[in-house]
Design an enzyme around this catalytic site. Sequence first.
Site, PDB file in Angstrom:
ATOM      1  N   ASP A  63     -10.069   2.652   2.436  1.00  0.00           N
ATOM      2  CA  ASP A  63     -10.183   2.132   3.808  1.00  0.00           C
ATOM      3  C   ASP A  63     -10.683   3.241   4.747  1.00  0.00           C
ATOM      4  O   ASP A  63     -11.348   2.966   5.744  1.00  0.00           O
ATOM      5  CB  ASP A  63      -8.815   1.641   4.325  1.00  0.00           C
ATOM      6  CG  ASP A  63      -8.439   0.277   3.767  1.00  0.00           C
ATOM      7  OD1 ASP A  63      -9.343  -0.472   3.337  1.00  0.00           O
ATOM      8  OD2 ASP A  63      -7.236  -0.043   3.748  1.00  0.00           O
ATOM      9  N   LYS A  77       0.810  -1.221   0.000  1.00  0.00           N
ATOM     10  CA  LYS A  77       0.000   0.000   0.000  1.00  0.00           C
ATOM     11  C   LYS A  77       0.852   1.283   0.000  1.00  0.00           C
ATOM     12  O   LYS A  77       0.466   2.278  -0.605  1.00  0.00           O
ATOM     13  CB  LYS A  77      -0.968   0.005   1.193  1.00  0.00           C
ATOM     14  CG  LYS A  77      -2.074  -1.050   1.070  1.00  0.00           C
ATOM     15  CD  LYS A  77      -3.048  -0.984   2.236  1.00  0.00           C
ATOM     16  CE  LYS A  77      -4.086  -2.090   2.148  1.00  0.00           C
ATOM     17  NZ  LYS A  77      -5.074  -2.033   3.231  1.00  0.00           N
TER      18      LYS A  77
HETATM   19  P1  NAP Z   1       0.169  -3.916   9.579  1.00  0.00           P
HETATM   20  O1  NAP Z   1       0.398  -2.667   8.813  1.00  0.00           O
HETATM   21  O2  NAP Z   1       1.114  -5.062   9.442  1.00  0.00           O
HETATM   22  O3  NAP Z   1       0.066  -3.494  11.151  1.00  0.00           O
HETATM   23  C1  NAP Z   1      -0.192  -4.440  12.150  1.00  0.00           C
HETATM   24  C2  NAP Z   1      -0.055  -3.806  13.518  1.00  0.00           C
HETATM   25  O4  NAP Z   1      -0.298  -4.836  14.498  1.00  0.00           O
HETATM   26  C3  NAP Z   1       1.349  -3.267  13.819  1.00  0.00           C
HETATM   27  O5  NAP Z   1       1.243  -2.190  14.711  1.00  0.00           O
HETATM   28  C4  NAP Z   1       2.012  -4.473  14.518  1.00  0.00           C
HETATM   29  O6  NAP Z   1       3.071  -4.126  15.344  1.00  0.00           O
HETATM   30  C5  NAP Z   1       0.857  -4.953  15.351  1.00  0.00           C
HETATM   31  N1  NAP Z   1       1.024  -6.347  15.754  1.00  0.00           N
HETATM   32  C6  NAP Z   1       1.125  -7.442  14.951  1.00  0.00           C
HETATM   33  N2  NAP Z   1       1.271  -8.550  15.697  1.00  0.00           N
HETATM   34  C7  NAP Z   1       1.300  -8.151  16.994  1.00  0.00           C
HETATM   35  C8  NAP Z   1       1.435  -8.838  18.236  1.00  0.00           C
HETATM   36  N3  NAP Z   1       1.565 -10.164  18.297  1.00  0.00           N
HETATM   37  N4  NAP Z   1       1.408  -8.108  19.390  1.00  0.00           N
HETATM   38  C9  NAP Z   1       1.272  -6.748  19.344  1.00  0.00           C
HETATM   39  N5  NAP Z   1       1.130  -6.051  18.184  1.00  0.00           N
HETATM   40  C10 NAP Z   1       1.144  -6.743  17.034  1.00  0.00           C
HETATM   41  O7  NAP Z   1      -1.265  -4.545   9.237  1.00  0.00           O
HETATM   42  P2  NAP Z   1      -2.597  -3.720   8.884  1.00  0.00           P
HETATM   43  O8  NAP Z   1      -2.709  -3.510   7.428  1.00  0.00           O
HETATM   44  O9  NAP Z   1      -2.658  -2.546   9.794  1.00  0.00           O
HETATM   45  O10 NAP Z   1      -3.728  -4.798   9.282  1.00  0.00           O
HETATM   46  C11 NAP Z   1      -4.032  -5.063  10.629  1.00  0.00           C
HETATM   47  C12 NAP Z   1      -5.267  -5.961  10.707  1.00  0.00           C
HETATM   48  O11 NAP Z   1      -6.392  -5.279  10.158  1.00  0.00           O
HETATM   49  C13 NAP Z   1      -5.127  -7.255   9.890  1.00  0.00           C
HETATM   50  O12 NAP Z   1      -5.725  -8.297  10.623  1.00  0.00           O
HETATM   51  C14 NAP Z   1      -5.904  -6.977   8.624  1.00  0.00           C
HETATM   52  O13 NAP Z   1      -6.440  -8.146   8.059  1.00  0.00           O
HETATM   53  C15 NAP Z   1      -7.023  -6.081   9.172  1.00  0.00           C
HETATM   54  N6  NAP Z   1      -7.592  -5.200   8.120  1.00  0.00           N
HETATM   55  C16 NAP Z   1      -8.918  -5.332   7.846  1.00  0.00           C
HETATM   56  C17 NAP Z   1      -9.493  -4.523   6.893  1.00  0.00           C
HETATM   57  C18 NAP Z   1     -10.967  -4.680   6.595  1.00  0.00           C
HETATM   58  O14 NAP Z   1     -11.415  -4.217   5.548  1.00  0.00           O
HETATM   59  N7  NAP Z   1     -11.730  -5.271   7.479  1.00  0.00           N
HETATM   60  C19 NAP Z   1      -8.733  -3.549   6.210  1.00  0.00           C
HETATM   61  C20 NAP Z   1      -7.367  -3.432   6.539  1.00  0.00           C
HETATM   62  C21 NAP Z   1      -6.816  -4.277   7.502  1.00  0.00           C
HETATM   63  P3  NAP Z   1       4.590  -4.128  14.802  1.00  0.00           P
HETATM   64  O15 NAP Z   1       4.690  -2.936  13.896  1.00  0.00           O
HETATM   65  O16 NAP Z   1       5.400  -4.025  16.025  1.00  0.00           O
HETATM   66  O17 NAP Z   1       4.775  -5.436  14.067  1.00  0.00           O
END
Ligand code: NAP
Length: 274
Positions: A98, A60
């Site tokens: 989003d 992205k």
């Molecule tokens: P991302 O950019 O990879 O960010 C993930 C975040 O979660 C980061 O802050 C990461 O921390 C943290 N994290 C991951 N594992 C962790 C753990 N075990 N303990 C504590 N923090 C943790 O991903 P994203 O795009 O934001 O997506 C996040 C979630 O939202 C996903 O499940 C995705 O499927 C969902 N999502 C849904 C939609 C929808 O349309 N419903 C749209 C977008 C995203 P670090 O930086 O330290 O790794």
Amino acid sequence: MIGWPVEHSVSPEMMKAAFQQMGLDAAYMRFPVRPGSLEAAVSGLLALGASGANVTIPYKQEAYRMCTELTEEARLVGAVNTLRFDSDRSAIYGHNTDVAGWWESVRQYAAPTVQRVTLLGAGGAARAVLAALALHLPGIRVQIAARRTEAIRTLAEDFGEYLDIVPVAWTDLEKSIEHSQWVVQCTPIGMWPNVDDSPVTDARCFRSGQFVQDLIYRPSPTKFLGQAAEQGCRVQDGLEMLVQQGARALSWWTGQAAPAEAMRVAARNALRHL
Ligand code: NAP
């Protein structure tokens, strides 16, 4: 749809149902794009005459840098999830649906009493949520709990002008939840196949009347949402955000209203068969 991986996305089923309902002769396909190949993939789509694309993890932000024109939402987030191509292939327009997709999924819960929101996570989805809060509920307090304090600091720098951002140590997330009206779970914790995981250990941090959303839609509910529901919270999974961001992408490509209900039904069915 371009990303890595993309195999488990239900967006193709959702878009196919919409094309059918709209009477459009169009196709939407998943393309797994290997790391390092985004530029080649986008050039290929342009050369083939595609109308546009959705972009997902991990591209992205890289796709954002390739755009020649950006919408306000895309600029605020610093990332795009939707691309549109000119018919003469000279421009790449970038949008982030989003932001409005998330807002549409929660806006019915946005009473004037919403003054404190806790966000769990500080990644791309959290950025989209912050951009929507900055646009629609400017000035409110947003407590961000994340395991990397520098990630929170970056968000505070980017959104601190519009929102009262309070950093929260990951170990204090339950205390933060306790004092919030809304809680939005923006990490992958609890996502399939790790369905027994939850960021919350003691569910007594939830209070009846709170609105709690998990952006994850597989499984539904997540363990986290189950814990909140048991305490009497209003809960929502990530499916509505998925549908709303997809509907906005489709409208942006076609200039027509998208059939959200048909998309919702198709996404739900596709998830059942995964
Ligand atoms: P991302 O950019 O990879 O960010 C993930 C975040 O979660 C980061 O802050 C990461 O921390 C943290 N994290 C991951 N594992 C962790 C753990 N075990 N303990 C504590 N923090 C943790 O991903 P994203 O795009 O934001 O997506 C996040 C979630 O939202 C996903 O499940 C995705 O499927 C969902 N999502 C849904 C939609 C929808 O349309 N419903 C749209 C977008 C995203 P670090 O930086 O330290 O790794």
